[in-house]
Write a protein that holds these residues in place. Structure first.
Motif, short mmCIF file in Angstrom:
data_model
loop_
_atom_site.label_atom_id
_atom_site.label_comp_id
_atom_site.label_asym_id
_atom_site.label_seq_id
_atom_site.Cartn_x
_atom_site.Cartn_y
_atom_site.Cartn_z
N ILE A 143 -44.82 -9.83 -3.46
CA ILE A 143 -45.26 -9.29 -4.76
C ILE A 143 -45.82 -10.41 -5.61
O ILE A 143 -46.91 -10.31 -6.19
CB ILE A 143 -44.09 -8.59 -5.49
N PHE A 144 -45.07 -11.54 -5.66
CA PHE A 144 -45.54 -12.69 -6.44
C PHE A 144 -46.93 -13.12 -5.96
O PHE A 144 -47.86 -13.26 -6.75
CB PHE A 144 -44.56 -13.86 -6.31
N SER A 170 -45.98 -3.08 -9.21
CA SER A 170 -44.85 -3.90 -8.74
C SER A 170 -43.52 -3.23 -9.03
O SER A 170 -42.60 -3.29 -8.21
CB SER A 170 -44.88 -5.28 -9.41
N GLY A 174 -40.79 -2.09 -6.30
CA GLY A 174 -39.37 -2.40 -6.41
C GLY A 174 -38.51 -1.19 -6.14
O GLY A 174 -37.49 -1.26 -5.44
N PHE B 110 -37.11 -3.23 -11.81
CA PHE B 110 -37.17 -4.56 -12.41
C PHE B 110 -37.16 -5.66 -11.36
O PHE B 110 -37.75 -6.71 -11.54
CB PHE B 110 -36.03 -4.75 -13.41
N LYS B 111 -36.48 -5.40 -10.24
CA LYS B 111 -36.51 -6.40 -9.17
C LYS B 111 -37.91 -6.60 -8.62
O LYS B 111 -38.26 -7.70 -8.20
CB LYS B 111 -35.57 -5.98 -8.04
N GLY B 112 -38.70 -5.53 -8.62
CA GLY B 112 -40.07 -5.66 -8.15
C GLY B 112 -40.99 -6.23 -9.23
O GLY B 112 -41.96 -6.91 -8.94
N LEU B 113 -40.61 -5.93 -10.47
CA LEU B 113 -41.46 -6.29 -11.60
C LEU B 113 -41.34 -7.76 -11.99
O LEU B 113 -42.30 -8.37 -12.44
CB LEU B 113 -40.94 -5.40 -12.72
N ARG B 114 -40.15 -8.34 -11.76
CA ARG B 114 -39.93 -9.73 -12.17
C ARG B 114 -40.86 -10.71 -11.47
O ARG B 114 -41.49 -11.54 -12.15
CB ARG B 114 -38.47 -10.13 -11.95
N PRO B 115 -40.96 -10.65 -10.12
CA PRO B 115 -41.91 -11.59 -9.49
C PRO B 115 -43.34 -11.38 -9.98
O PRO B 115 -44.10 -12.35 -10.10
CB PRO B 115 -41.78 -11.29 -7.99
N ALA B 116 -43.70 -10.14 -10.32
CA ALA B 116 -45.05 -9.89 -10.84
C ALA B 116 -45.21 -10.54 -12.21
O ALA B 116 -46.25 -11.16 -12.51
CB ALA B 116 -45.30 -8.39 -10.94
N SER B 117 -44.18 -10.44 -13.04
CA SER B 117 -44.23 -11.05 -14.36
C SER B 117 -44.41 -12.56 -14.24
O SER B 117 -45.23 -13.17 -14.94
CB SER B 117 -42.93 -10.72 -15.11
N ILE B 118 -43.64 -13.18 -13.33
CA ILE B 118 -43.74 -14.63 -13.15
C ILE B 118 -45.11 -15.00 -12.60
O ILE B 118 -45.69 -16.02 -12.99
CB ILE B 118 -42.60 -15.12 -12.23
N ALA B 119 -45.65 -14.15 -11.70
CA ALA B 119 -46.98 -14.43 -11.16
C ALA B 119 -48.03 -14.42 -12.27
O ALA B 119 -48.95 -15.25 -12.28
CB ALA B 119 -47.34 -13.41 -10.08
N LEU B 120 -47.91 -13.49 -13.21
CA LEU B 120 -48.87 -13.43 -14.32
C LEU B 120 -48.75 -14.66 -15.21
O LEU B 120 -49.75 -15.20 -15.69
CB LEU B 120 -48.65 -12.16 -15.15
N ILE B 121 -47.50 -15.11 -15.42
CA ILE B 121 -47.31 -16.33 -16.21
C ILE B 121 -47.92 -17.52 -15.47
O ILE B 121 -48.63 -18.34 -16.07
CB ILE B 121 -45.80 -16.57 -16.47
#
Lengths: 190, 190
Positions: A143-144, A170, A174, B110-121
């Motif tokens: 996903i990352f 994403s 999840g 949220f488990k799927g969304l967190r790596p996406a959030s970090i990737a955007l950062i």
């Protein structure tokens, strides 16, 4: 009352030193709010950023509103948001009134040339830190990787993919990945 | 009532700009065309100033536009307008989230969304790195691979990275201040 004042001063301080927008603010947030005050966890902060991405408004403000809500409800949300814009409003007003060509001064350009380098390092550090908590195993890594590549190379793609879509997909991934197997466990340390 | 109008117009900017400060730009251009409160040149000026001062870019823009239009009250009301939708929307989302906390499907999302959030950062970090550490035009002009990176900036970045690893107790703001000084001494802006 004291807690509201603490919220205001904490976010006013963050607003005074957050150069380069919401993302650059992240390392300062982890330092001030996770490590020093213990108001939120790393994972909560990552969640807030994800939601802040796909809701209207400035990301830094959205994150401040979340944390304000968590601490003290609606009054907390208002106080945190006003806190984060407090110093910038004063600085910009002074610049607009007296220093319209502020950004053209050689000293300012040089200083911000240096600060931008520091912002790069701060963002890298923040990513490395949050990575450890959120990228656990191959599916999350994928996903990352996908979101990262789509965002970095968005300029080369025929259609630009909005961050909103990326975050929503994403989240859905999840649910498909973890929705059944881990229900009821929720044992990930935060 | 210019003040109410400012408040209302920046509520709209805050309401419709999704995904960070620069997302407010199209709305500011639109506002400039409709109201003549500020010109397109003013907006370009605002971007330069917002990049050279702390605080979220969207907030800086609202303050600047508000001040040029109606002085200090204008600066305050325009900024409040920008904040208002964020506070309302995020407060609602916060409550919905709290209600569903512990729901295994939300946790899974949220488990799927967190790596996406970090990737955007991380992707946002790459875009800062691209303008700070890399000089693509110089490389294209000379064909010399060593021209691709801006060596003084990379050196400062490595030193800052090591400094933060070796002295994690030192507040990031001190590193920001130090890099501003280095930037001024070695003319990083040119």
């Amino acid at each position: 009352m004291r807690e509201l004042w603490e919220l205001f001063t904490a976010f006013a301080r963050l607003g005074a030193v957050s150069f380069g927008g919401g993302y650059a603010m992240l390392p300062l947030l982890t330092r001030e709010l996770v490590d020093r005050r213990g108001w939120v966890t790393d994972n909560e902060l990552t969640d807030y950023f994800a939601i802040g991405q796909c809701t209207p408004g400035v990301i830094a403000l959205n994150v401040a509103t979340f944390i304000g809500n968590k601490r003290k409800g609606i009054p907390g949300a208002v106080v945190a948001s006003v806190g984060i814009v407090f110093v910038p409003v004063i600085i910009i007003t002074v610049i607009a009134a007296f220093l319209r060509n502020f950004a053209d001064y050689a000293v300012v350009k040089d200083a911000f040339g240096g600060i931008r380098v520091c912002v790069c390092v701060l963002v890298v550090n923040a990513v490395l830190r949050l990575w450890k908590k959120a990228v656990l195993g191959l599916p999350t890594f994928l996903i990352f990787a996908v979101v990262f590549l789509l965002s970095v190379f968005s300029g080369f793609l025929p259609v630009s993919v909005s961050p909103v879509i990326l975050v929503l997909v994403s989240g859905f991934a999840g649910i498909l990945l973890y929705g059944k197997s881990e229900s009821g466990k929720g044992g990930d340390a935060s | 009532m210019i003040l109410l109008r400012l408040y209302y117009e920046f509520i709209k900017v805050g309401l419709f700009s999704v995904g960070g400060g620069l997302a407010t730009l199209p709305f500011l251009y639109d506002l400039s065309d409709r109201t003549s409160w500020f010109t397109h040149a003013d907006i370009a000026n605002m971007i330069a100033i917002a990049e050279s001062t702390p605080g979220p870019i969207g907030v800086n823009m609202a303050t600047y536009a508000g001040f040029t239009t109606a002085g200090v009250p204008g600066a305050i009301l325009a900024t409040m307008g920008l904040i208002t939708p964020a506070v309302i929307i995020i407060s609602i989302i916060f409550r919905i989230l709290n209600y569903f906390m512990g729901n295994p499907y939300v946790e899974a999302a949220f488990k799927g969304l967190r790596p996406a959030s970090i990737a955007l950062i991380a992707a946002a970090g790459i875009s800062v790195i691209k303008v700070t550490l890399v000089d693509l035009p110089a490389w294209q002009a000379s064909g010399n691979l060593s021209d691709l990176v801006i060596w003084p900036a990379v050196l400062l970045g490595v030193l800052l990275f090591l400094g933060q690893k070796l002295f994690p107790k030192i507040h990031p703001v001190l590193f920001i201040a130090a890099s501003a000084i280095v930037g001024i001494l070695f003319h990083f802006g040119s």
